[in-house]
Design an enzyme around this catalytic site. Structure first.
Site, PDB file in Angstrom:
ATOM      1  NE  ARG A  52      -2.336   0.615   3.512  1.00 29.55           N
ATOM      2  CZ  ARG A  52      -2.909   0.440   4.692  1.00 29.55           C
ATOM      3  NH1 ARG A  52      -4.195   0.197   4.771  1.00 29.55           N
ATOM      4  NH2 ARG A  52      -2.216   0.489   5.809  1.00 29.55           N
ATOM      5  CE  LYS A 156       7.573 -19.242  12.485  1.00 31.98           C
ATOM      6  NZ  LYS A 156       7.576 -17.889  12.862  1.00 31.98           N
ATOM      7  CG  HIS A 186      13.442 -19.599   8.361  1.00 28.10           C
ATOM      8  ND1 HIS A 186      12.581 -19.297   9.368  1.00 28.10           N
ATOM      9  CD2 HIS A 186      14.669 -19.424   8.877  1.00 28.10           C
ATOM     10  CE1 HIS A 186      13.266 -18.951  10.446  1.00 28.10           C
ATOM     11  NE2 HIS A 186      14.538 -19.019  10.181  1.00 28.10           N
ATOM     12  CD  GLU A 224      15.485 -16.474  18.131  1.00 26.26           C
ATOM     13  OE1 GLU A 224      15.791 -15.762  17.169  1.00 26.26           O
ATOM     14  OE2 GLU A 224      14.322 -16.670  18.507  1.00 26.26           O
ATOM     15  CG  ASP A 244       8.070 -16.704  16.865  1.00 24.53           C
ATOM     16  OD1 ASP A 244       7.657 -16.431  15.717  1.00 24.53           O
ATOM     17  OD2 ASP A 244       9.170 -16.332  17.295  1.00 24.53           O
ATOM     18  CG  HIS A 249      11.152 -22.608  13.291  1.00 29.14           C
ATOM     19  ND1 HIS A 249      10.686 -22.593  11.999  1.00 29.14           N
ATOM     20  CD2 HIS A 249      11.221 -21.309  13.667  1.00 29.14           C
ATOM     21  CE1 HIS A 249      10.495 -21.335  11.611  1.00 29.14           C
ATOM     22  NE2 HIS A 249      10.806 -20.543  12.612  1.00 29.14           N
ATOM     23  CE  LYS A 345      12.001 -14.244  19.679  1.00 35.00           C
ATOM     24  NZ  LYS A 345      12.612 -14.399  18.352  1.00 35.00           N
ATOM     25  CE  LYS A 350      20.336 -17.407  15.684  1.00 37.78           C
ATOM     26  NZ  LYS A 350      18.903 -17.439  15.511  1.00 37.78           N
TER      27      LYS A 350
END
Ligand code: BG6
Length: 497
Positions: A52, A156, A186, A224, A244, A249, A345, A350
């Site tokens: 948009r 997702k 992914h 993460e 999430d 995953h 998180k 990581k």
């Protein structure tokens, strides 16, 4: 041949619906640019950004060139940026307005765009229905198995529970055939994730011991350090770690590492085997002292905002930013072997890895030591552990016991390593490069089928049904999550590394 060994000769138009979003800048355009630079997009191709915002072709190209300078893993040199930009255009329109789709159809009808079309829906799930309906009503969706072809890639989350996932699948299947729908996860595009299958089924030595007679437990971690960067607070507060990361995953990793050998490497065979795992996957039996589920939420410190203080997160939020689960697979091979899942998180580092810990030998003949330099302490028996390191430092590591050089008969745990960077100096392809290429080639092996998605939600519903009502436990940023999760994760002697 392209440097990626695969190339698309067919003409194709890649339409990104929701092109003004972060995913386009960070992942989609960089992946398409690398495919272009490496010669994989060998036929006539066009990329259309559809959103948009008030851009035109020129300003969209400029924006994408800036994104490439920041995010591309291949050098964003001026001549290739210019060449890449000549394939880019922008279609301005409101995704909920039918006129936006008729305008897009006119561009296809004018012959301005290659006729095979891939629509990438990089949009909020509430907009999927109006987008797919808009495409259908404007005549942009060609019939299945037709020439030119139409494929739709859906990001997702695929719903937020079983009923909404079913409704989403029904809606998509009203307008499209299953063979035209590519549900992207992914993680399946990551090189090391695909290596799980080759490691298991291209070697004979591991498969015979991948079962309840030899494996003590499996641990899958996706930790993460990031929090709510890129303005994700509002989305994440509605979503949480289970929806999430776990339902997609982590469950996919679990399937690949535990499924039976498929009949072949085609999409149907692999998806059928993953389905068999999902049908038997359930949270382990829990008791007061041995819970199966633990949720956490990161608190803050002098440097880091607590989750509840993040932008666009409710100050009373009960959303979990950490989840630890103890699961079981009710089939012959894995009955009784706990599978621990953990994600969060703002954790200490990581890392994404799968660790398969084997049982200890039936008799302990040796003294086991752990040494730092020449200073050694006695330890308990160290079991063999096979680790698939998905990221970073991608590789596979086997921990074994070996005699420590000394006058005494003592053993110490050592690593047998295979690391990608040690063997190949080539950078690993990004997950999105592989997946976008596969979608353009019509290979859906690394995408999720509708029944898989529904089975994943069914398992998650069972997890939620047994989950405690209490608020998530607060954990310190930079830690490994709440101490309360230890009762789940470390009951088999696992340790944070
Ligand atoms: C996404 C999640 O699917 O995966 C993000 O929505 C998460 O919250 C990301 O950060 C992690 O991906 P990766 O490839 O960095 O492990």
């Amino acid at each position: 041949m392209s440097t990626l060994e695969v190339r698309i000769e067919e003409p194709v138009t890649f339409v990104i619906s929701g092109a003004s979003g972060d995913l386009t800048r960070r992942k989609l355009i960089p992946a398409l640019y690398t495919l272009f630079k490496e010669g994989a997009l060998a036929g006539d191709f066009a990329i259309v950004g559809f959103a948009r915002r008030d851009y035109d072709n020129h300003s969209f190209c400029k924006l994408m060139a800036d994104a490439l300078r920041e995010h591309s893993r291949t050098t964003a040199d001026e001549p290739s940026l210019k060449a890449f930009c000549s394939h880019l255009s922008y279609h301005r329109g409101d995704l909920s307005d039918p006129a936006a789709y008729t305008g897009l159809k006119a561009k296809f009808d004018d012959g301005a765009l290659p006729q095979n079309r891939l629509f990438y829906l990089s949009i909020a799930s509430e907009l999927i229905e109006s987008t797919v309906t808009g495409l259908r009503n404007a005549g942009l969706i060609t019939p299945p198995d037709s020439n030119p072809w139409t494929r739709v890639v859906v990001e997702k989350p695929f719903g937020r529970d079983l009923p909404s996932a079913k409704a989403l699948n029904r809606m998509l299947l009203d307008h499209l055939d299953e063979t035209q729908i590519y549900r992207i996860d992914h993680y399946l595009g990551k090189e090391t994730v695909q290596n799980i299958l080759s490691f298991r089924f291209a070697n004979t030595i591991f498969e015979p011991v991948f079962n309840r007679s030899y494996v003590d437990h499996i641990q899958i971690t996706a930790a993460e350090t990031v929090g709510m960067e890129s303005g994700r607070g509002a989305f994440y507060d509605q979503t949480g770690a289970l929806r999430d990361m776990v339902v997609n995953h982590l469950f996919q990793l679990l399937c690949l590492v535990t499924m039976e050998p498929p009949d072949g490497l085609d999409a149907r065979s692999i998806r059928n085997e993953k389905m068999k795992i999902l049908r038997t996957l359930k949270p382990a039996n829990a008791s007061k002292h041995h819970p199966a589920v633990c949720f956490g939420q990161y608190g803050g410190d002098e440097k880091t905002a607590a989750f509840r203080a993040e932008e666009r997160v409710s100050p009373q939020s009960k959303t979990e930013t950490f989840a630890a689960l103890r699961m079981e697979i009710g089939n012959w091979r894995w009955a009784g072997v706990p599978v621990y899942l953990r994600t969060g998180k703002r954790l200490a580092k990581k890392t994404t890895e799968i660790a398969i810990q084997f049982k200890t030998p039936p008799l302990s003949l040796f003294q086991h030591v752990a040494c730092r330099g020449d200073v050694c302490d006695l330890t308990g028996v160290k079991p063999n552990t096979l680790i698939f390191r998905i990221q970073p430092d991608e590789g596979i590591f086997l921990q074994v016991s070996a005699k420590r050089p000394s006058m005494q008969m003592v053993v110490e745990s050592v690593n047998m390593d295979f690391s990608y960077s040690g063997k190949w100096d080539k950078a690993l392809p990004e997950a999105y490069e592989r997946l976008l290429l596969d979608a353009m080639r019509g290979d859906s092996t690394l995408f999720t089928r509708s029944d898989e998605v529904e089975a994943e939600w069914e398992v998650l519903d069972a997890v939620l049904a047994g989950a405690p009502e209490s608020e998530p436990f607060v954990y310190a940023p930079g830690s490994w999550g709440p101490a309360e999760a230890d009762a789940i994760l470390f009951s088999n002697g696992w340790k944070n590394e």
